[in-house]
Motif scaffolding. Structure first.
Motif, mmCIF file in Angstrom:
data_model
loop_
_atom_site.group_PDB
_atom_site.id
_atom_site.type_symbol
_atom_site.label_atom_id
_atom_site.label_comp_id
_atom_site.label_asym_id
_atom_site.label_seq_id
_atom_site.Cartn_x
_atom_site.Cartn_y
_atom_site.Cartn_z
ATOM 1 N N LEU A 166 50.770 60.025 20.458
ATOM 2 C CA LEU A 166 51.918 59.389 21.115
ATOM 3 C C LEU A 166 51.469 58.215 21.974
ATOM 4 C CD1 LEU A 166 54.120 62.453 22.153
ATOM 5 C CD2 LEU A 166 54.648 60.698 20.438
ATOM 6 N N ILE A 167 50.353 58.394 22.678
ATOM 7 C CA ILE A 167 49.818 57.298 23.495
ATOM 8 C C ILE A 167 49.442 56.116 22.598
ATOM 9 C CG2 ILE A 167 47.882 56.592 24.952
ATOM 10 C CD1 ILE A 167 47.946 59.375 26.186
ATOM 11 N N MET A 168 48.834 56.413 21.437
ATOM 12 C CA MET A 168 48.447 55.349 20.514
ATOM 13 C C MET A 168 49.672 54.617 19.981
ATOM 14 S SD MET A 168 45.573 54.102 19.174
ATOM 15 C CE MET A 168 46.179 52.429 19.329
ATOM 16 N N LEU A 169 50.693 55.355 19.575
ATOM 17 C CA LEU A 169 51.928 54.732 19.081
ATOM 18 C C LEU A 169 52.618 53.935 20.188
ATOM 19 C CD1 LEU A 169 53.353 57.653 16.895
ATOM 20 C CD2 LEU A 169 52.383 55.489 16.085
ATOM 21 N N TYR A 170 52.580 54.463 21.387
ATOM 22 C CA TYR A 170 53.166 53.771 22.539
ATOM 23 C C TYR A 170 52.448 52.451 22.794
ATOM 24 C CZ TYR A 170 54.638 53.161 27.427
ATOM 25 O OH TYR A 170 55.131 52.672 28.617
ATOM 26 N N ALA A 171 51.108 52.470 22.696
ATOM 27 C CA ALA A 171 50.324 51.248 22.913
ATOM 28 C C ALA A 171 50.628 50.215 21.830
ATOM 29 C CB ALA A 171 48.834 51.579 22.930
#
Length: 259
Positions: free
Chosen positions: A6-11
């Protein structure tokens, strides 16, 4: 693992929004309406008073968000609420969204201040594009992906803690301490057709940059201590020493991008 993804997709999403805001910024400041339908001199008409009030408020909103969220004390507080790996992406996302709001709601004041043609116009247009090139390329001279939150997300995905970036002086950072801001100033001011609205944007944008750099310099001194003080003594902030300047050969320090 799901949280890291989720953090990667958010970034990635934050970076995509930044790219959109950057393209609009180029079209907005340069009045390139083949890039964007609305620009600094093209858009909803209004009275001069209304335009000044709205435009100043929009610029103040961006300045407040951009400055407050960049301060170390705010970051320490904010990372108690969100994962540290998502802090930079959140900063980038909010900055980009506010920029998009500014471009969308900007009230043009197309009263002419100056207009030049011929060789002078070509020179100013060239300097304008040089400014954007300097601004973008300077982010790659340090760490473009760290500056925009992608590096932190990749490290989080791998389960690795982000480490502090080294302090070095690559390329343009040996000429001026803040080439990113120099690029913006060139892009703001170099235009063959200056309007009152454009002048308002350039003046307030310049004022914000100069004030913001004082805060940034204070944070850099606090973080890097004597190394940055020596660097600041040798290398000018924004205007390179073209004549009679001392060349620095230091390679272990670098002005990091303004946050």
């Amino acid at each position: 693992m799901s949280g890291r993804l989720l953090i990667m997709l958010y970034a990635i999403t934050s970076y995509a929004v930044f790219l959109g805001s950057f393209v609009w910024a180029v079209g907005f400041v340069g009045n390139y309406n083949y890039l964007t339908a609305k620009s600094i001199d093209v858009g909803e008409s209004s009275t001069v008073t209304e335009a000044v009030v709205v435009d100043v408020l929009l610029l103040a909103l961006f300045a407040a968000q951009h400055s407050v969220m960049a301060r170390p004390a705010f970051k320490r507080w904010f990372t108690r609420i969100i994962p540290a790996a998502a802090e930079r992406s959140t900063y980038v996302l909010l900055s980009s969204v506010i920029l998009l709001l500014l471009f969308w709601q900007w009230r043009p004041i197309p009263i002419p201040v100056w207009r030049v043609e011929g060789v002078a116009a070509a020179v100013l247009t060239g300097v304008h594009w040089l400014g954007w090139l300097i601004a973008l390329s300077s982010t790659y001279m340090i760490d473009h992906f760290d500056l925009f939150g992608l590096r932190q997300a990749v490290l989080a995905l791998r389960g690795t803690d982000a480490t502090a970036q080294p302090f070095k002086t690559p390329l343009l950072y040996r000429l001026v301490r803040h080439p990113l801001m120099l690029g913006f100033l060139l892009a703001f001011w170099a235009t063959p057709e200056m309007s009152v609205g454009h002048l308002l944007f350039a003046v307030l944008g310049t004022a914000y940059i100069l004030i913001g750099l004082q805060l940034e310099e204070r944070d850099l001194v606090a973080e890097f201590g004597e190394s940055y003080r020596r660097y600041r003594q040798r290398v000018p902030m924004l205007l390179p020493r073209l004549i009679g300047g001392r060349r620095t050969e230091e390679t272990e320090t670098s002005a990091r991008g303004m946050r």
